[in-house]
Design a protein around this motif. Sequence first.
Motif, short mmCIF file in Angstrom:
data_model
loop_
_atom_site.label_atom_id
_atom_site.label_comp_id
_atom_site.label_asym_id
_atom_site.label_seq_id
_atom_site.Cartn_x
_atom_site.Cartn_y
_atom_site.Cartn_z
N HIS A 121 0.82 -1.20 0.00
CA HIS A 121 0.00 0.00 0.00
C HIS A 121 0.86 1.26 0.00
CE1 HIS A 121 -3.70 -2.26 1.83
NE2 HIS A 121 -3.54 -2.48 0.53
N VAL A 122 1.93 1.24 0.79
CA VAL A 122 2.83 2.40 0.83
C VAL A 122 3.49 2.60 -0.53
CG1 VAL A 122 4.95 3.33 1.86
CG2 VAL A 122 3.27 2.16 3.31
N ALA A 123 3.93 1.51 -1.15
CA ALA A 123 4.58 1.61 -2.46
C ALA A 123 3.61 2.14 -3.52
CB ALA A 123 5.13 0.25 -2.88
N SER A 124 2.35 1.67 -3.46
CA SER A 124 1.34 2.13 -4.43
C SER A 124 1.07 3.61 -4.27
CB SER A 124 0.04 1.33 -4.25
OG SER A 124 0.27 -0.04 -4.47
N ALA A 125 0.91 4.04 -3.01
CA ALA A 125 0.64 5.46 -2.75
C ALA A 125 1.83 6.32 -3.19
CB ALA A 125 0.36 5.67 -1.26
N ALA A 126 3.04 5.86 -2.91
CA ALA A 126 4.24 6.62 -3.30
C ALA A 126 4.34 6.72 -4.82
CB ALA A 126 5.49 5.97 -2.73
N THR A 127 4.04 5.61 -5.52
CA THR A 127 4.11 5.62 -6.99
C THR A 127 3.10 6.59 -7.58
OG1 THR A 127 4.81 3.30 -6.96
CG2 THR A 127 3.97 4.17 -9.04
N LEU A 128 1.87 6.57 -7.06
CA LEU A 128 0.84 7.49 -7.56
C LEU A 128 1.23 8.94 -7.29
CD1 LEU A 128 -2.41 5.57 -6.51
CD2 LEU A 128 -1.55 5.93 -8.83
N SER A 129 1.79 9.19 -6.12
CA SER A 129 2.19 10.56 -5.77
C SER A 129 3.30 11.06 -6.69
CB SER A 129 2.67 10.61 -4.31
OG SER A 129 1.66 10.21 -3.44
N VAL A 130 4.30 10.21 -6.93
CA VAL A 130 5.39 10.60 -7.82
C VAL A 130 4.87 10.85 -9.24
CG1 VAL A 130 7.51 9.77 -8.93
CG2 VAL A 130 7.18 9.44 -6.49
N ALA A 131 3.97 9.97 -9.71
CA ALA A 131 3.39 10.14 -11.05
C ALA A 131 2.63 11.46 -11.16
CB ALA A 131 2.48 8.96 -11.37
N PHE A 132 1.87 11.78 -10.10
CA PHE A 132 1.10 13.03 -10.10
C PHE A 132 2.03 14.23 -10.16
CE2 PHE A 132 -0.60 16.55 -7.53
CZ PHE A 132 -1.68 16.90 -8.32
N MET A 133 3.09 14.24 -9.34
CA MET A 133 4.00 15.38 -9.30
C MET A 133 4.78 15.52 -10.61
SD MET A 133 3.28 16.85 -6.56
CE MET A 133 4.52 18.14 -6.63
N ILE A 134 5.15 14.37 -11.23
CA ILE A 134 5.84 14.44 -12.52
C ILE A 134 4.93 15.01 -13.59
CG2 ILE A 134 6.80 13.01 -14.39
CD1 ILE A 134 7.98 11.18 -12.25
N ALA A 135 3.65 14.58 -13.58
CA ALA A 135 2.68 15.11 -14.54
C ALA A 135 2.49 16.61 -14.34
CB ALA A 135 1.35 14.38 -14.40
N LEU A 136 2.41 17.02 -13.08
CA LEU A 136 2.23 18.44 -12.78
C LEU A 136 3.46 19.24 -13.22
CD1 LEU A 136 -0.01 20.09 -11.38
CD2 LEU A 136 1.30 19.92 -9.27
N SER A 137 4.63 18.69 -12.95
CA SER A 137 5.87 19.34 -13.36
C SER A 137 5.95 19.48 -14.88
CB SER A 137 7.07 18.55 -12.84
OG SER A 137 8.28 19.09 -13.30
N SER A 138 5.56 18.43 -15.59
CA SER A 138 5.57 18.47 -17.06
C SER A 138 4.60 19.51 -17.58
CB SER A 138 5.22 17.09 -17.63
OG SER A 138 6.13 16.12 -17.18
N LEU A 139 3.43 19.61 -16.90
CA LEU A 139 2.42 20.59 -17.31
C LEU A 139 2.96 22.01 -17.18
CD1 LEU A 139 -0.56 21.03 -18.14
CD2 LEU A 139 -1.09 21.18 -15.71
N PHE A 140 3.58 22.32 -16.05
CA PHE A 140 4.13 23.67 -15.86
C PHE A 140 5.32 23.93 -16.79
CE2 PHE A 140 1.81 23.73 -11.78
CZ PHE A 140 1.25 24.99 -11.89
N GLU A 141 6.12 22.89 -17.05
CA GLU A 141 7.25 23.06 -17.96
C GLU A 141 6.76 23.36 -19.37
OE1 GLU A 141 11.25 20.64 -19.40
OE2 GLU A 141 9.93 19.80 -17.88
#
Length: 434
Positions: A137-157
């Motif tokens: 569960h921790v790994a799944s939550a961490a993966t989703l969080s990282v994916a969300f932040m990468i997507a957000l970073s790509s959007l702003f870039e």
Amino acid sequence: MSMLDIKGAEAAKVILVIGIMTLHSFGEGSGVGVSFAGSKGLSKGILVTLAIAVHNIPEGLAVSMVLASRGVSPQNAMLWSVITSLPQPIVAVPSFICADAFNKFLPFATGFAAGCMIWMVIAEVLPDGFKESTPSHVASAATLSVAFMIALSSLFEHFSHNYNPEDASGFFVSLLFGLGPLLGGIALVALAFAFHLQHAFLTGVASGIAFVLGAWRPLQLLLSAKMGLLPNLILLGLGSGFVHISTSSATKLGTRKRTSANTLSAVTGYSVSALTLYSILSCVAVALHALAEGLALGVAAPKAYGLGRHIVLPVSLHGFPRGAAVASCIFGATDSWHGSLLSAALIGFVGPLSAIGAILAGIDYSGLDHVMVFACGGLFPCFGSIIRRAVKLEKRKSIFGLVIGLVFAILCLTCTKLVCLHTPYCNSAPEAVR
């Protein structure tokens, strides 16, 4: 330290977390100040500030969760999350004034900020996660969080590469779109305390405002011959039917699962009665209405000259009754001014979020009137239901509140129209708020 509510080793860890995250904010504040002093000035600074603001949401959640897991009360955890971010605006001012000096310091500051966050995640957040949940569960939550932040970073870039001052103007106006509902909520709560307004009266006020908001845009389109009577009625009926079915399903589900309702009450401290549930669902209908208007604002805001300062007044006036309706509805159901202000603030957040999404997506105005009318239709079944309940309890106060709500909303929206007619403020304002 009474605000921490804990002692011993746990208190030492909490103080360490607070200190590290406060230092972390210095780096972010430096970045904000230097960005305003850059080659693109104010407009580029607004973009960087928005990116930092979005980044602060998960960061604040992380700090709050670390504190709450160590016995700090939810209110104090939230307060400390805000305090740890205070260096950002404080440092931003001198870093803007002394941009050259801070620009040399910026790589160290941002690296230090990143190191602080990495330390907190590895030393505090992840160990707590493994204690409370399974590794998968921790790994799944961490993966989703990282994916969300990468997507957000790509959007702003992507946005920064395709950047233009018009979009910065749109972001600025979109953020201010939430000011009106918040002020409306504050005004309503102040009046409720000053005059000891009762539940039936407040429910009537909320319903009166909602009925005007629901009828205003369809009538505008009908009188201006931009949409016929039949399409108006069909869209209103579809919106009303959709919300009625959704709220009926939600209330049936809520009444069946009494255990879940009791658990929610124990966590939040609020009694989830049928009236409270209806009120919350009514606020969701108002949020849908705000979402539709936010899309219209997002189309028009980038065209606003002078960073959109000319349309702040009409847009705020237009949102004022929406915040009052939500605060009145929640205050009447729960007697909680905290919940009322929070609801008004959340409704104020929906509009800017929708507008910023429209700017980033680059949508045009075609079809938005249909979305607006559909959203307007959703207001009638929800508030019709709660006003009927209120009338059964106290008919006179409910009807009086309904009349006051109708007059208040008509006055606010008419003032918006007058501002647009007799001043240049609405030259670039979205048609939905004129």
